[in-house]
Design a protein around this motif. Structure first.
Motif, PDB file in Angstrom:
ATOM      1  N   UNK A 167       0.753  -1.023  -0.036  1.00 59.90           N
ATOM      2  CA  UNK A 167      -0.077   0.044   0.253  1.00 59.90           C
ATOM      3  C   UNK A 167       0.906   1.170   0.057  1.00 59.90           C
ATOM      4  N   UNK A 168       0.456   2.325  -0.489  1.00 60.59           N
ATOM      5  CA  UNK A 168       1.154   3.553  -0.661  1.00 60.59           C
ATOM      6  C   UNK A 168       1.214   4.499   0.618  1.00 60.59           C
ATOM      7  N   UNK A 169       0.639   4.154   2.022  1.00 68.05           N
ATOM      8  CA  UNK A 169       0.522   4.620   2.945  1.00 68.05           C
ATOM      9  C   UNK A 169       0.777   3.775   4.304  1.00 68.05           C
ATOM     10  N   UNK A 170       0.790   4.313   5.478  1.00 67.57           N
ATOM     11  CA  UNK A 170       0.614   3.626   6.543  1.00 67.57           C
ATOM     12  C   UNK A 170      -0.632   3.363   7.242  1.00 67.57           C
ATOM     13  N   UNK A 171      -1.640   3.177   6.554  1.00 67.52           N
ATOM     14  CA  UNK A 171      -2.861   2.738   7.206  1.00 67.52           C
ATOM     15  C   UNK A 171      -3.545   1.546   6.392  1.00 67.52           C
ATOM     16  N   UNK A 172      -4.126   0.890   7.165  1.00 67.61           N
ATOM     17  CA  UNK A 172      -4.827  -0.167   6.647  1.00 67.61           C
ATOM     18  C   UNK A 172      -6.302  -0.528   7.108  1.00 67.61           C
ATOM     19  N   UNK A 173      -7.300  -0.860   6.406  1.00 64.52           N
ATOM     20  CA  UNK A 173      -8.583  -1.302   6.961  1.00 64.52           C
ATOM     21  C   UNK A 173      -8.537  -2.823   7.131  1.00 64.52           C
ATOM     22  N   UNK A 174      -8.680  -3.161   8.825  1.00 60.18           N
ATOM     23  CA  UNK A 174      -8.671  -4.541   8.958  1.00 60.18           C
ATOM     24  C   UNK A 174      -9.387  -4.702  10.520  1.00 60.18           C
ATOM     25  N   UNK A 175     -10.472  -5.329  10.514  1.00 62.18           N
ATOM     26  CA  UNK A 175     -11.091  -5.342  11.816  1.00 62.18           C
ATOM     27  C   UNK A 175     -10.582  -6.610  12.459  1.00 62.18           C
ATOM     28  N   UNK A 176     -10.524  -6.684  13.884  1.00 63.55           N
ATOM     29  CA  UNK A 176     -10.198  -7.847  14.671  1.00 63.55           C
ATOM     30  C   UNK A 176     -10.648  -9.223  14.038  1.00 63.55           C
ATOM     31  N   UNK A 177     -11.948  -9.115  13.651  1.00 61.75           N
ATOM     32  CA  UNK A 177     -12.579 -10.498  13.030  1.00 61.75           C
ATOM     33  C   UNK A 177     -11.846 -10.759  11.808  1.00 61.75           C
ATOM     34  N   UNK A 178     -11.491  -9.923  10.979  1.00 57.29           N
ATOM     35  CA  UNK A 178     -10.770 -10.173   9.649  1.00 57.29           C
ATOM     36  C   UNK A 178      -9.407 -10.438   9.879  1.00 57.29           C
TER      37      UNK A 178
END
Length: 243
Positions: A167-178
């Motif tokens: 990814x081009x940034x230091x951010x991710x979308x990730x839930x604990x469940x995922x």
């Protein structure tokens, strides 16, 4: 490399496409289709032949292995470094795993049959595909060792870093469940591990959105499975491979 192809690939940033030799890349012009991939979208399922192969640019796709009881574990991550559909391209009659979008974004897709034909008729294309295949095999081997021998804390650090690398940034979308689903562990274990990382100031977590605050320390906390695989990826698919 043709100007149209170069501009398309530069704008969408898939390193495997950019590694194609100039004499081969021109044939891909007009065949690559830009698509948006949505979260949890299934690109294909195991034991079925894919119609397209996908070259992610801003999306991340998980190759998932499922049990008969419905449990699943991520065996490899594909992002802007490679292609979704590598087992099919290497001659399998069907996909070896499910391919599920775990981070929404963009990709370029092309007919699987076209790419298979390119591999059969071009040593340059085959070289790039085989080199990438080696990085996937290496990642799968490291994942197997990591899941068996290392703590959930270390596994989570490694998975966050694998995502950041694509990814081009230091951010991710990730839930604990995922995260639990990807690692094949209980959600409670991921919650505890994520809390430790947040308390240590390495990440900031809120409603499924993770911001990595200290990548250097995150790399220090992960296991030995991460760095060797990253170096192998860079060795097999260097930026100047197409030169």
């Amino acid at each position: 490399m043709g100007a149209a192809y170069q501009n398309l690939c530069n704008g969408w940033q898939n390193h495997m496409l950019l590694a194609l030799p100039q004499q081969d890349a021109d044939r891909w012009q007009g065949r690559l289709e830009a698509v948006e991939l949505s979260l949890n979208q299934t690109l294909y399922v195991s034991e079925k032949a894919p119609e397209y192969v996908y070259f992610p640019t801003t999306a991340i796709v998980s190759l998932m292995s499922l049990t008969l009881e419905g449990a699943s574990t991520e065996v490899a991550v594909v992002g802007n470094d490679g292609v979704v559909g590598i087992s099919w391209l290497l001659g399998a009659d069907a996909a070896a795993t499910d391919a599920v979008v775990q981070s929404a974004g963009r990709a370029l897709r092309v007919s699987a049959q076209f790419v298979k034909g390119e591999i059969e008729h071009s040593c340059g294309v085959m070289k790039v595909v085989m080199r990438y295949a080696q990085t996937v095999l290496d990642q799968m081997a490291k994942t197997a060792v990591c899941n068996r021998h290392h703590s959930i804390d270390q596994q989570l650090c490694r998975r966050l870093l694998l995502g950041l690398d694509r990814l081009p940034s230091d951010e991710l979308d990730m839930t604990h469940e995922l995260a639990a689903n990807l690692l094949g562990v209980r959600r409670e274990g991921v919650t505890v591990a994520a809390h430790k990382l947040q308390e240590a100031g390495l990440i900031r977590y809120r409603r499924g959105h993770i911001v990595v605050l200290d990548r250097e320390r995150l790399e220090q906390m992960t296991c030995e499975c991460y760095t060797p695989a990253k170096k192998e990826n860079r060795r097999l698919l260097p930026a100047d491979l197409a030169a």
